[in-house]
Design a protein around this motif. Structure first.
Motif, short mmCIF file in Angstrom:
data_model
loop_
_atom_site.label_atom_id
_atom_site.label_comp_id
_atom_site.label_asym_id
_atom_site.label_seq_id
_atom_site.Cartn_x
_atom_site.Cartn_y
_atom_site.Cartn_z
N LEU A 116 59.49 -41.91 43.07
CA LEU A 116 60.52 -40.93 43.43
C LEU A 116 60.61 -39.85 42.36
O LEU A 116 60.60 -40.14 41.16
CB LEU A 116 61.88 -41.62 43.58
N GLY A 117 60.69 -38.61 42.80
CA GLY A 117 60.86 -37.49 41.88
C GLY A 117 61.90 -36.52 42.43
O GLY A 117 62.56 -36.79 43.43
N SER A 118 62.00 -35.37 41.79
CA SER A 118 62.95 -34.35 42.21
C SER A 118 62.47 -33.00 41.70
O SER A 118 61.79 -32.91 40.67
CB SER A 118 64.34 -34.65 41.63
N TYR A 146 64.86 -33.78 46.57
CA TYR A 146 64.13 -34.96 46.08
C TYR A 146 62.71 -34.93 46.64
O TYR A 146 62.45 -34.39 47.72
CB TYR A 146 64.86 -36.24 46.47
N GLU A 147 61.80 -35.50 45.87
CA GLU A 147 60.39 -35.47 46.23
C GLU A 147 59.78 -36.86 46.14
O GLU A 147 60.17 -37.66 45.30
CB GLU A 147 59.63 -34.53 45.28
N LEU A 148 58.82 -37.11 47.00
CA LEU A 148 58.01 -38.31 46.90
C LEU A 148 56.67 -37.92 46.30
O LEU A 148 55.96 -37.07 46.86
CB LEU A 148 57.83 -38.95 48.28
N LEU A 217 68.65 -47.28 54.03
CA LEU A 217 69.71 -46.49 53.40
C LEU A 217 69.64 -45.03 53.84
O LEU A 217 68.57 -44.49 54.09
CB LEU A 217 69.59 -46.58 51.88
N PRO A 218 70.81 -44.36 53.92
CA PRO A 218 70.86 -43.00 54.44
C PRO A 218 70.58 -41.92 53.40
O PRO A 218 71.12 -40.82 53.46
CB PRO A 218 72.31 -42.91 54.95
N CYS A 219 69.72 -42.23 52.42
CA CYS A 219 69.42 -41.29 51.35
C CYS A 219 68.28 -41.87 50.52
O CYS A 219 67.91 -43.03 50.69
CB CYS A 219 70.65 -41.08 50.45
N VAL A 220 67.73 -41.07 49.61
CA VAL A 220 66.77 -41.63 48.66
C VAL A 220 67.50 -42.58 47.73
O VAL A 220 68.72 -42.49 47.56
CB VAL A 220 66.06 -40.51 47.86
N PHE A 221 66.73 -43.48 47.11
CA PHE A 221 67.36 -44.57 46.35
C PHE A 221 66.32 -45.16 45.43
O PHE A 221 65.17 -45.37 45.83
CB PHE A 221 67.84 -45.63 47.35
N ASN A 222 66.72 -45.37 44.17
CA ASN A 222 65.83 -46.05 43.23
C ASN A 222 66.50 -47.29 42.67
O ASN A 222 65.87 -48.10 42.01
CB ASN A 222 65.42 -45.11 42.10
N ASN A 223 67.78 -47.44 42.94
CA ASN A 223 68.66 -48.57 42.64
C ASN A 223 70.13 -48.14 42.66
O ASN A 223 71.02 -48.95 42.45
CB ASN A 223 68.34 -49.28 41.30
#
Length: 249
Positions: A116-118, A146-148, A217-223
């Motif tokens: 995950l990036g941004s 946000y970027e993958l 989940l309704p968004c990006v998430f890394n924890n």
């Protein structure tokens, strides 16, 4: 560079240092929560590789199919964290750890590695400029920047799950989704909860307890992920000042 690294296993995880910079002589709930969370992931192919010292030098990654993130793709690794701090910077540890992950991916016939990036680097995400120098490229984006990032080995690409593109929920209260993958989350949630109670701020805290829940989940998430007024705000862990800025919107 001559350095000794160790991978956490079911046999050594109880006694190994987990690399965070929380300093305590007694058991810390966040660290022990992380240890328990990791113990449950190791049999899924989750890898936590660290410098064999009490230092913040590690990489943590997992098969994308069992990674607790709303990202979909076939046969990829997902990098949660690549972290090197303090006097250990500039010694080649980041490169050595990423090279290990890449070699592991090739050995196991993986299609690639993603993270995950941004568009604007976030404090709680791994250094994406380093990843891009290593060959990662942007393969998917969200509307709020946000970027993958992915390093493909066979031309295929992962993408954000459809749910991650929603970035909206019905609840208008301050809402935080979190899991126990990071040792800092326990104390952060306690701190934010205390701040909200003191200032009469309604808050909904939603612990992500299963892979299925994480994937939807309704968004990006890394924890960790924050919503306010029904809109997704950030994956950064909050402090009081950051929270005040969000509440002013």
């Amino acid at each position: 560079m001559s350095a000794k690294y160790v991978n956490l296993t079911a046999e050594n995880i109880a006694n190994e240092h987990l690399c965070c910079i929380i300093r305590t002589r007694t058991l810390h709930p966040g660290i022990e929560n992380k240890r328990k969370w990791l113990m449950e992931r190791i049999n899924e192919g989750h890898v936590f590789r660290k410098l064999d010292e009490k230092a913040t030098v590690f990489i943590e990654y997992a098969p994308l199919e069992t990674a607790w993130v709303p990202i979909v793709g076939n046969n990829y690794y997902y990098v949660y964290c690549l972290w090197v701090l303090g006097n250990y910077k500039g010694q080649g540890h980041s490169r050595a750890l990423m090279e290990y992950c890449l070699a592991d991916a090739k050995e196991k016939g993986k299609s690639g590695i993603c993270m995950l990036g941004s568009k604007k680097q976030k404090a709680w995400l791994s250094d994406q400029s380093f990843a891009k120098r290593f060959g990662f490229e942007v393969v998917d984006t969200t509307s709020n920047g946000y970027e993958l990032l992915a390093l493909s080995l066979d031309g295929t690409m992962p993408k954000f799950a459809p749910s991650a593109q929603k970035e909206e929920i019905e609840n208008k209260d301050l809402t935080i989704y979190y899991d126990m993958q990071c040792p800092y989350i326990h104390q952060n949630i306690e701190s934010i909860q205390q701040f909200c109670e003191k200032n009469d701020i309604p808050i909904s805290l939603i612990q992500v307890n299963t892979l299925e829940q994480a994937k939807e989940l309704p968004c990006v998430f890394n924890n960790y992920a924050v919503f306010y007024n029904g809109h997704f705000e950030t994956v950064n862990l909050l402090d009081a000042n950051y929270l005040k800025r969000i509440l002013k919107k």
